[in-house]
Design an enzyme around this catalytic site. Structure first.
Site, PDB file in Angstrom:
ATOM      1  N   GLY A  46      20.042 -50.950  85.771  1.00  0.00           N
ATOM      2  CA  GLY A  46      19.133 -52.015  86.414  1.00  0.00           C
ATOM      3  C   GLY A  46      18.452 -52.767  85.153  1.00  0.00           C
ATOM      4  N   GLN A  51      12.841 -58.289  80.795  1.00  0.00           N
ATOM      5  CA  GLN A  51      13.462 -57.926  79.873  1.00  0.00           C
ATOM      6  C   GLN A  51      14.683 -58.835  79.333  1.00  0.00           C
ATOM      7  OE1 GLN A  51      14.994 -54.265  82.347  1.00  0.00           O
ATOM      8  NE2 GLN A  51      14.934 -53.450  80.132  1.00  0.00           N
ATOM      9  N   CYS A  99      16.180 -47.315  78.026  1.00  0.00           N
ATOM     10  CA  CYS A  99      15.725 -48.667  78.352  1.00  0.00           C
ATOM     11  C   CYS A  99      16.452 -49.582  77.445  1.00  0.00           C
ATOM     12  CB  CYS A  99      14.304 -48.668  78.459  1.00  0.00           C
ATOM     13  SG  CYS A  99      13.634 -50.143  78.811  1.00  0.00           S
ATOM     14  N   LEU A 100      17.186 -50.407  78.240  1.00  0.00           N
ATOM     15  CA  LEU A 100      17.712 -51.545  77.484  1.00  0.00           C
ATOM     16  C   LEU A 100      16.787 -52.295  76.371  1.00  0.00           C
ATOM     17  CD1 LEU A 100      20.020 -52.939  80.094  1.00  0.00           C
ATOM     18  CD2 LEU A 100      20.559 -51.182  78.362  1.00  0.00           C
ATOM     19  N   HIS A 141      11.773 -47.353  87.248  1.00  0.00           N
ATOM     20  CA  HIS A 141      11.770 -47.755  86.047  1.00  0.00           C
ATOM     21  C   HIS A 141      11.832 -49.295  85.905  1.00  0.00           C
ATOM     22  CE1 HIS A 141      13.560 -47.788  81.895  1.00  0.00           C
ATOM     23  NE2 HIS A 141      13.568 -48.789  82.050  1.00  0.00           N
ATOM     24  N   GLU A 142      12.379 -50.018  86.815  1.00  0.00           N
ATOM     25  CA  GLU A 142      12.844 -51.490  86.719  1.00  0.00           C
ATOM     26  C   GLU A 142      11.176 -52.107  87.421  1.00  0.00           C
ATOM     27  OE1 GLU A 142      14.840 -52.724  84.969  1.00  0.00           O
ATOM     28  OE2 GLU A 142      15.857 -50.827  85.132  1.00  0.00           O
ATOM     29  N   HIS A 145       8.689 -52.333  84.590  1.00  0.00           N
ATOM     30  CA  HIS A 145       8.677 -53.496  83.838  1.00  0.00           C
ATOM     31  C   HIS A 145       8.224 -54.786  84.596  1.00  0.00           C
ATOM     32  CE1 HIS A 145      11.635 -52.404  80.654  1.00  0.00           C
ATOM     33  NE2 HIS A 145      12.344 -51.948  81.546  1.00  0.00           N
TER      34      HIS A 145
END
Length: 188
Positions: A46, A51, A99-100, A141-142, A145
């Protein structure tokens, strides 16, 4: 299409609620296509627009569940409802996520077991998903953000301290830092 740099924790765009999408135009289509490319290059399951430094309420996802059902799409101006959290501490083996925007780190975090997502796709068509398990975790999670919340912000105290130490030791936590999937050698 192209791969975009991923913003690292500390940049204000990651800690500020994103704005609703109002223009469903070629620029949005390019952003979404680039987000898919970036997510795949990272690799991730995702990716939210903040991000990649864009403060819009849009994220992409790509997940194959245990039943071999492949879920891939974009969620624009999403709304998310979640089941109540189960009480107790998060399980390090089953509930660890990464997390990226905090590359290479994983910590346990308790999430809701089921969610309902309502959003628009690029064609401005409304859709609804009911998800459980890991797919529900991805959507939460997304969605976080888009509200300016990183998973690190939700960690239990015993994990928050080691996460803060990692961020400090990596010299993250300040604006303007990013990494390039497929170029930079970072664990994500």
């Amino acid at each position: 299409m192209s791969v975009l740099p991923i913003v690292i924790t500390g940049d204000p765009v990651l800690h500020t609620p994103a704005s609703p999408v109002s223009n469903f135009d070629a620029d949005l289509a390019t952003l979404v296509a680039d987000m898919y490319d970036t997510m795949e290059a990272a690799p991730g399951v995702g990716l939210a627009a903040p991000q990649v430094g864009v403060a819009l309420r849009v994220f992409v996802y790509d997940w194959t569940d245990d039943d071999d059902v492949h879920w891939r799409g974009e969620a624009i101006n999403p709304e998310l409802w979640q089941s109540p959290l189960t009480l107790g501490e998060a399980d390090e083996d089953v509930e660890s996520e990464g997390c990226l925007s905090i590359p290479g780190e994983r910590f346990p975090l308790r999430r809701a077991d089921r969610v309902l997502l309502r959003a628009l796709n690029l064609r401005q068509e409304p859709f609804e998903l009911v998800a459980g398990g890991w797919f529900a975790r991805i959507l939460q999670h997304e969605y976080d953000h888009l509200d300016g919340v990183l998973y690190a912000d939700r960690l239990e105290h015993r994990y928050a301290k080691p996460m803060a130490k990692v961020i400090r030791k990596s010299s993250w936590g300040m604006p303007g830092q990013s990494w390039m999937p497929g170029v930079d050698n970072l664990d994500s």
